[in-house]
Write a protein that holds these residues in place. Structure first.
Motif, PDB file in Angstrom:
ATOM      1  N   PHE A 117      39.673  34.723  44.850  1.00  0.00           N
ATOM      2  CA  PHE A 117      40.057  33.804  43.925  1.00  0.00           C
ATOM      3  C   PHE A 117      38.818  33.058  43.415  1.00  0.00           C
ATOM      4  CE2 PHE A 117      43.595  34.185  46.304  1.00  0.00           C
ATOM      5  CZ  PHE A 117      44.691  34.387  45.443  1.00  0.00           C
ATOM      6  N   ARG A 118      38.413  33.306  42.151  1.00  0.00           N
ATOM      7  CA  ARG A 118      37.217  33.028  41.298  1.00  0.00           C
ATOM      8  C   ARG A 118      37.670  31.928  40.114  1.00  0.00           C
ATOM      9  NH1 ARG A 118      32.578  35.268  43.735  1.00  0.00           N
ATOM     10  NH2 ARG A 118      31.476  33.992  42.180  1.00  0.00           N
ATOM     11  N   ILE A 119      36.562  31.022  40.044  1.00  0.00           N
ATOM     12  CA  ILE A 119      36.816  30.110  38.883  1.00  0.00           C
ATOM     13  C   ILE A 119      35.877  30.125  37.971  1.00  0.00           C
ATOM     14  CG2 ILE A 119      36.725  27.661  38.534  1.00  0.00           C
ATOM     15  CD1 ILE A 119      37.184  26.988  41.474  1.00  0.00           C
ATOM     16  N   ALA A 131      43.938  35.178  35.275  1.00  0.00           N
ATOM     17  CA  ALA A 131      44.142  36.477  34.962  1.00  0.00           C
ATOM     18  C   ALA A 131      43.783  37.317  36.274  1.00  0.00           C
ATOM     19  CB  ALA A 131      43.058  37.132  33.873  1.00  0.00           C
ATOM     20  N   GLN A 132      44.305  38.442  36.347  1.00  0.00           N
ATOM     21  CA  GLN A 132      44.035  39.383  37.358  1.00  0.00           C
ATOM     22  C   GLN A 132      43.261  40.505  36.923  1.00  0.00           C
ATOM     23  OE1 GLN A 132      46.304  42.882  37.645  1.00  0.00           O
ATOM     24  NE2 GLN A 132      44.818  43.160  39.188  1.00  0.00           N
ATOM     25  N   MET A 133      42.248  40.897  37.743  1.00  0.00           N
ATOM     26  CA  MET A 133      41.367  41.990  37.505  1.00  0.00           C
ATOM     27  C   MET A 133      41.021  42.812  38.565  1.00  0.00           C
ATOM     28  SD  MET A 133      37.315  41.560  36.245  1.00  0.00           S
ATOM     29  CE  MET A 133      36.664  41.980  37.948  1.00  0.00           C
ATOM     30  N   GLY A 134      41.106  43.996  38.236  1.00  0.00           N
ATOM     31  CA  GLY A 134      40.918  45.093  39.114  1.00  0.00           C
ATOM     32  C   GLY A 134      42.115  45.856  39.760  1.00  0.00           C
ATOM     33  N   THR A 135      42.003  47.128  40.029  1.00  0.00           N
ATOM     34  CA  THR A 135      43.233  47.868  40.269  1.00  0.00           C
ATOM     35  C   THR A 135      43.189  48.216  41.945  1.00  0.00           C
ATOM     36  OG1 THR A 135      42.210  49.754  39.556  1.00  0.00           O
ATOM     37  CG2 THR A 135      43.667  48.778  38.006  1.00  0.00           C
ATOM     38  N   LEU A 143      41.408  35.227  38.629  1.00  0.00           N
ATOM     39  CA  LEU A 143      40.358  34.480  38.083  1.00  0.00           C
ATOM     40  C   LEU A 143      41.339  33.085  37.371  1.00  0.00           C
ATOM     41  CD1 LEU A 143      38.396  37.102  36.229  1.00  0.00           C
ATOM     42  CD2 LEU A 143      37.972  35.980  38.502  1.00  0.00           C
ATOM     43  N   LEU A 144      40.517  32.007  37.667  1.00  0.00           N
ATOM     44  CA  LEU A 144      41.502  30.576  37.286  1.00  0.00           C
ATOM     45  C   LEU A 144      40.132  29.844  36.390  1.00  0.00           C
ATOM     46  CD1 LEU A 144      43.026  29.786  40.396  1.00  0.00           C
ATOM     47  CD2 LEU A 144      44.388  30.203  38.286  1.00  0.00           C
TER      48      LEU A 144
END
Length: 292
Positions: A117-119, A131-135, A143-144
């Protein structure tokens, strides 16, 4: 990026017209179409530096006004930074502490593997989003924005993240990509079939099909995107409760000064249902769900 695409399909269309008199014009059209698609991908990669500068410029813009101007700038910043976050290293930092531990447990209970989880720093622009990124599970991030963490209570942060976990759990990125590629393939095949017909104007008739490709790339994303947002809402509501998710979405909308009542066209452009429509849907669902 969009300019590269338009240039590519015009080149393809011209090539089809030029090759209309050849016996192998169908193969010619398909080959040039494939080259145009490869050119699009190359253009996206080569333009990443320019996109990085654009994202930084938007992020550093101090907007004092409310309303559509801030909403538009926020949308540009968030969408671009999500897509190129890992590749070009937009300023971010890992989420730590109790927030991270709580969200890791939530992801595990939802059956979603998340690498981290990144800011993102958006306090200056007052952007509340996630958002969600990557499959691929080993390379998947949620990401927040720090503005979200500053203004949402923990239970509503959990609700917003649950929505993003719904996207990951149901592979929505792959579904969107698949919809676009299917439309691309159908239109390319139709163009090849028209250009290979026995009529002398086959190449000319194929040009409108190529012109329709940008619409074909955009419209399915809008139609599918709206449905996928609703599906992610359903997933989040099952995890945290429809009322909790509705309260979180309403607060995020207030923080972003989001227009609540939007039409179908705006929903297709943003690939999201209108906020009022989402809230009504969630609250109707909460009323129909018997209390535990």
């Amino acid at each position: 990026m969009l300019g590269c695409y338009f240039l590519g399909f015009f080149i393809v269309g011209a090539a089809v017209v030029a090759g209309a008199g050849r016996d192998d014009r169908a193969a010619w059209a398909v080959a040039i179409g494939a080259a145009g698609f490869a050119g699009l991908i190359a253009g996206m990669v080569l333009s990443s530096r320019a996109i990085r500068r654009a994202v930084i410029a938007v992020r550093n813009t101090k907007l004092r006004s409310s309303g559509r101007r801030r909403q538009a700038a926020a949308g540009v910043a968030v969408r671009l930074s999500w897509g190129f976050f890992v590749v070009i290293g937009i300023s971010s930092k890992p989420l730590t502490g109790s927030d991270r531990d709580r969200l890791v447990r939530q992801a595990e209970s939802a059956g979603v593997k998340v690498r981290g989880f990144r800011i993102l720093d958006t306090r200056g622009q007052k952007i509340a989003n996630a958002a969600q990124m990557g499959t691929i599970p080993g390379f998947r991030y949620v990401l927040l924005t720090d503005y979200s963490l500053d203004n949402l209570p923990p239970q509503q942060v959990d609700a917003v993240v649950a929505h993003e976990l719904g996207h990951a759990r149901r592979h929505h990125i792959l579904i969107k990509l698949g919809a676009v590629l299917i439309v691309w393939a159908v239109l390319e095949g139709l163009a090849a079939a028209v250009s290979s017909s026995g009529h002398g104007f086959g190449g000319v008739l194929a040009v409108p099909i190529f012109i329709a490709i940008p619409v074909g790339m955009w419209l399915p994303q809008g139609l599918v995107g709206v449905r996928l947002e609703e599906a992610a809402d359903d997933h989040a509501a099952a995890l945290v409760g429809a009322d909790e998710l509705a309260a979180a979405l309403e607060l995020v909308g207030d923080l972003n000064d989001t227009k609540r009542n939007t039409g179908r066209g705006w929903a297709l452009i943003t690939q999201h249902p209108g906020l009022d429509a989402r809230l009504r849907r969630l609250r109707d669902s909460a009323e129909k769900t018997p209390a535990a």
